[in-house]
Enzyme design. Structure first.
Site, PDB file in Angstrom:
ATOM      1  N   TYR A  82      25.846  29.971 -51.637  1.00 39.58           N
ATOM      2  CA  TYR A  82      27.118  30.462 -51.108  1.00 39.58           C
ATOM      3  C   TYR A  82      28.265  30.131 -52.062  1.00 39.58           C
ATOM      4  CZ  TYR A  82      30.911  31.157 -47.716  1.00 39.58           C
ATOM      5  OH  TYR A  82      32.045  31.581 -47.064  1.00 39.58           O
ATOM      6  N   ALA A 103      37.687  28.582 -40.924  1.00 35.47           N
ATOM      7  CA  ALA A 103      38.282  29.436 -39.890  1.00 35.47           C
ATOM      8  C   ALA A 103      37.256  29.564 -38.772  1.00 35.47           C
ATOM      9  CB  ALA A 103      38.646  30.803 -40.458  1.00 35.47           C
ATOM     10  N   ASP A 141      26.161  48.833 -44.623  1.00 36.45           N
ATOM     11  CA  ASP A 141      25.521  47.647 -45.178  1.00 36.45           C
ATOM     12  C   ASP A 141      25.930  47.584 -46.645  1.00 36.45           C
ATOM     13  OD1 ASP A 141      23.831  45.799 -46.383  1.00 36.45           O
ATOM     14  OD2 ASP A 141      22.060  46.394 -45.244  1.00 36.45           O
ATOM     15  N   LYS A 150      30.698  32.788 -53.968  1.00 34.55           N
ATOM     16  CA  LYS A 150      32.147  32.808 -53.780  1.00 34.55           C
ATOM     17  C   LYS A 150      32.891  32.533 -55.084  1.00 34.55           C
ATOM     18  CE  LYS A 150      32.522  33.831 -49.406  1.00 34.55           C
ATOM     19  NZ  LYS A 150      33.146  35.096 -48.965  1.00 34.55           N
TER      20      LYS A 150
END
Length: 261
Positions: A169, A202, A77, A173
């Protein structure tokens, strides 16, 4: 827009022959799992890792049947420092050195910023950005001792492009991109290169489960080819960055998409 069919799968060419690699979040059918397979096809010895122990062991067994003796698995983790240390210690103990690390672990989610909780924000950043930091730090410590290596981080076009519901997010990133550039400057002294890929879309089973069909259709329509990427197409770029073909590249973020700035 009419979608273009996916290309034929590209066979391995021995680009990573004899290299040893650690790949995080590599238990599933997404980019991590595809990268593990591509690395094995290119001749690397691979230590795969994931927080999902059952799926990790299943993938280890699957790959092990095709590439006997070349793959092992260690659960990890990336939000737990002790587990990150254990992962990299296991890699060095197993192979004596560490040549390539692919930091693929990340966590998404959709929430309007006005409704986003501290827990949602913190969880995404802890896995996606802090996890990449922890693994990059551990990799650099190992590579500094053994004299060189390559780190490839998985960023996202979300780090460049705004999208509603993706503030946590996108911030994570974008942080991965900045971390990549800064780490590359420091790592050069150790003979280590640090780059990142920035995919857009993807497709893999987990993404289908957590994303609405309407949003997937909208995102697909934005792509130049009118189709999503296959995970192995992103993995091919990771192979390139891990190989000697990119020997003078460091601190770069490569968009695997038409959706770069």
């Amino acid at each position: 827009m009419t979608g273009v069919e996916s290309p034929a799968y590209v066979p391995g060419h021995g680009l990573l022959q004899g290299r040893t690699a650690v790949i995080t979040a590599a238990a599933g059918a997404g980019i991590g799992g595809a990268t593990a397979r591509r690395f094995l096809e290119e001749g690397a010895r691979v230590l795969i890792s994931d927080a999902h122990t059952r799926r990790l062991k299943e993938h280890e067994a699957e790959l092990g049947r095709e590439f006997p003796g070349a793959v092992a698995a260690v659960p990890c983790d990336v939000t737990v420092e002790a587990q990150v240390r254990a992962l990299f210690e296991a890699a060095v103990a197993e192979h004596g050195r560490l040549d390539v690390v692919v930091n693929n672990a990340g966590l998404g989610g959709t929430s309007a910023l006005v409704d986003m909780t501290d827990e949602q924000w913190t969880r995404v950043l802890d896995v996606t950005l802090n996890g990449t930091f922890r693994c990059t730090r551990a990799a650099l410590r190992a590579m500094r001792e053994t004299g060189g290596g390559v780190i490839v981080n998985n960023a996202s076009v979300a780090g460049w492009r705004a999208q509603a519901g993706q503030a946590h997010y996108a911030a994570a990133k974008a942080g991965v991109m900045a971390l990549t550039r800064c780490a590359a400057i420091e790592a050069a002294a150790y003979g280590v290169r640090v780059n990142a890929v920035a995919p857009s879309l993807a497709m893999h089973p987990h993404l289908v489960k957590v994303t609405s069909a309407e949003l997937l259709a909208e995102l697909t329509a934005r792509e130049a080819f009118g189709r999503y990427a296959e995970p192995w197409e992103v993995a091919n770029v990771i192979v390139f960055l891990a190989s000697g073909y990119s020997s003078y590249m460091t601190g770069e973020v490569i968009a695997v998409s038409s959706r770069h700035p």
